[in-house]
Design a protein around this motif. Structure first.
Motif, short mmCIF file in Angstrom:
data_model
loop_
_atom_site.label_atom_id
_atom_site.label_comp_id
_atom_site.label_asym_id
_atom_site.label_seq_id
_atom_site.Cartn_x
_atom_site.Cartn_y
_atom_site.Cartn_z
N LYS A 24 0.81 -1.21 0.00
CA LYS A 24 0.00 0.00 0.00
C LYS A 24 0.85 1.27 0.00
CE LYS A 24 -4.14 -1.58 -0.09
NZ LYS A 24 -5.04 -1.20 -1.23
N THR A 25 0.34 2.29 -0.66
CA THR A 25 0.93 3.62 -0.62
C THR A 25 -0.14 4.57 -0.09
OG1 THR A 25 2.43 3.23 -2.48
CG2 THR A 25 1.88 5.53 -1.97
N GLY A 26 0.16 5.18 1.07
CA GLY A 26 -0.84 6.05 1.67
C GLY A 26 -0.45 6.46 3.08
N ARG A 27 -1.45 6.87 3.83
CA ARG A 27 -1.21 7.45 5.15
C ARG A 27 -2.09 6.77 6.19
NH1 ARG A 27 -1.77 13.86 5.59
NH2 ARG A 27 -0.48 13.51 3.75
N LEU A 28 -1.45 6.32 7.28
CA LEU A 28 -2.16 5.74 8.42
C LEU A 28 -2.15 6.76 9.55
CD1 LEU A 28 -3.46 3.33 9.96
CD2 LEU A 28 -1.14 2.61 10.56
N THR A 29 -3.31 7.23 9.96
CA THR A 29 -3.43 8.21 11.04
C THR A 29 -3.99 7.52 12.28
OG1 THR A 29 -3.86 9.98 9.44
CG2 THR A 29 -4.43 10.41 11.75
N GLN A 36 -1.46 12.43 18.27
CA GLN A 36 -1.76 11.86 16.95
C GLN A 36 -0.46 11.54 16.24
OE1 GLN A 36 -4.71 13.67 14.13
NE2 GLN A 36 -2.89 14.05 12.87
N VAL A 37 -0.40 10.36 15.64
CA VAL A 37 0.75 9.94 14.84
C VAL A 37 0.29 9.58 13.44
CG1 VAL A 37 2.47 8.11 14.51
CG2 VAL A 37 2.20 9.17 16.76
N GLN A 38 1.03 10.05 12.44
CA GLN A 38 0.75 9.67 11.06
C GLN A 38 1.93 8.86 10.54
OE1 GLN A 38 -0.12 13.46 9.07
NE2 GLN A 38 -2.30 12.97 9.22
N ILE A 39 1.63 7.69 9.97
CA ILE A 39 2.66 6.81 9.43
C ILE A 39 2.46 6.73 7.92
CG2 ILE A 39 3.70 4.50 9.51
CD1 ILE A 39 2.52 4.17 12.31
N PHE A 40 3.54 6.96 7.17
CA PHE A 40 3.44 7.02 5.71
C PHE A 40 4.03 5.76 5.09
CE2 PHE A 40 3.60 11.27 7.44
CZ PHE A 40 2.59 11.93 6.76
N GLU A 51 4.53 13.12 14.48
CA GLU A 51 3.77 13.09 15.73
C GLU A 51 3.34 14.50 16.08
OE1 GLU A 51 4.35 11.59 20.37
OE2 GLU A 51 5.72 10.92 18.79
N LYS A 52 2.06 14.67 16.35
CA LYS A 52 1.50 16.01 16.61
C LYS A 52 2.21 16.70 17.76
CE LYS A 52 -2.86 18.35 17.63
NZ LYS A 52 -4.32 18.16 17.91
N ASN A 53 2.49 15.95 18.85
CA ASN A 53 3.09 16.57 20.03
C ASN A 53 4.56 16.94 19.85
OD1 ASN A 53 0.67 16.32 21.31
ND2 ASN A 53 1.29 14.73 22.73
#
Length: 339
Positions: A24-29, A36-40, A51-53
């Motif tokens: 997969k190519t995309g974003r996991l929030t 909040q963490v976003q993994i690409f 990471e938001k913080n």
């Protein structure tokens, strides 16, 4: 493709493996109540995480990890505001940091953020297919299987470390002790953490200041506490203190106990000595010990300044005595707060 759910019903390890196997190519929030963490992903590979913080504190994290000076940071913060660009780019442009150093730091922070998500209990996630600009990222693919194996190892080891460092609300302070060649043997992370300990910051706050994952923070703290350079100054719950004291006292006989008190300079006729002897006698189990502590705490404090009790607690090298003194002090504080 879009997937959403909670980490309670969809295991994070399984989710990452699925996205990897399906290329997969995309974003996991992933969102918790406070972060909040976003993994690409690119073709199934983990390529970055934010990471938001941490996102608005990169300059401070670089400072706290010893990569830039306060003067350099203050100078570049002003320039960043003028140019409306990220602090990292400004630091590189002005020669305070190389691009390779910045990329390595950002990748480490991304890795830390991924490991921390494995410790989240109540979190929601959403994955969406999307185009990812990998050129704008720090430029390395993470091995998903290695991440999963390392996360599992860290979770197991963290349970052991937390027996020494009770929780994120515990407070660390430096002991002021100096053991021969100890500081020379400290790792860079341990030395950095030691420099941040001020006697007020909690475990959680110290980890937040470094930007490390919880495992790395607890590991460095465990090392500093074990070698006597730092100590926990906030109390564990009385039940836990009593259980630890009972465990410690099981291997101590009466002669050893008396010799320890003698070496501490506690007179045989003193109120404190009589009370400690009674606690030693009543330490068959934690409940009996706690009952005895409740009876003795008032007697000890009425005849001994609490500051003196605290001094003895910090000066003794014997864990079983330190725990008993901690119990007496804790109970005395509880009694005074109720009056």
């Amino acid at each position: 493709m879009s997937i959403k759910g909670t980490l309670e019903t969809f295991d994070l390890s399984s989710l990452l493996q699925m996205l990897n196997s399906e290329k997969k190519t995309g974003r996991l929030t992933i969102r918790s109540d406070t972060n909040q963490v976003q993994i690409f992903f690119s073709q199934g590979h983990l390529v970055f995480a934010t990471e938001k913080n941490k996102s608005n504190r990169i300059g401070l994290l670089l400072l706290n990890n010893g990569l830039v000076s306060r003067q350099a940071l203050d100078t570049c913060l002003a320039l960043s505001r003028e140019k409306k660009q990220f602090i990292g780019k400004t630091l590189v442009e002005n020669g305070y940091l190389t691009q390779a150093e910045l990329n390595a730091f950002l990748l480490k922070q991304a890795e830390n953020s991924i490991y921390n998500v494995f410790l989240w209990k109540n979190a929601r996630f959403v994955y969406k297919d999307s185009e990812i600009n990998t050129k704008a990222m720090a430029g390395r693919k993470f091995n998903t299987m290695n991440i999963l194996l390392e996360a599992s190892r860290r979770i197991d080891e963290l349970e052991v470390l937390k027996k020494k460092i009770p929780d994120d609300n515990a407070v660390l302070k430096r002991t002021g002790r100096k053991k021969k060649d100890t500081t020379a043997k400290l790792s860079a992370d341990e030395q950095r953490l030691l420099s941040l300990i001020n006697g007020y910051a909690t475990v959680g706050k110290l980890i937040d200041q470094t930007g490390w994952d919880s495992f790395s923070g607890y590991k460095a703290m465990y090392s500093l506490v074990s070698c006597g350079l730092a100590e926990i100054v906030s109390s564990l719950p009385p039940e836990e203190l009593a259980a630890q004291a009972v465990s410690q006292l099981q291997g101590i006989d009466g002669r050893q106990f008396r010799e320890t008190l003698d070496n501490m300079g506690i007179k045989r006729s003193s109120i404190l000595r009589v009370s400690l002897t009674r606690l030693f006698r009543d330490a068959a189990d934690k409940n009996q010990l706690l009952d005895s502590v409740r009876q003795e705490a008032g007697k000890v404090i009425s005849g001994l300044d609490s500051a003196e009790l605290d001094r003895l607690r910090h000066e003794t090298s014997q864990p079983f005595i330190r725990l008993m003194l901690e119990l007496l002090l804790h109970e005395a504080i509880e009694e005074s707060s109720e009056q």
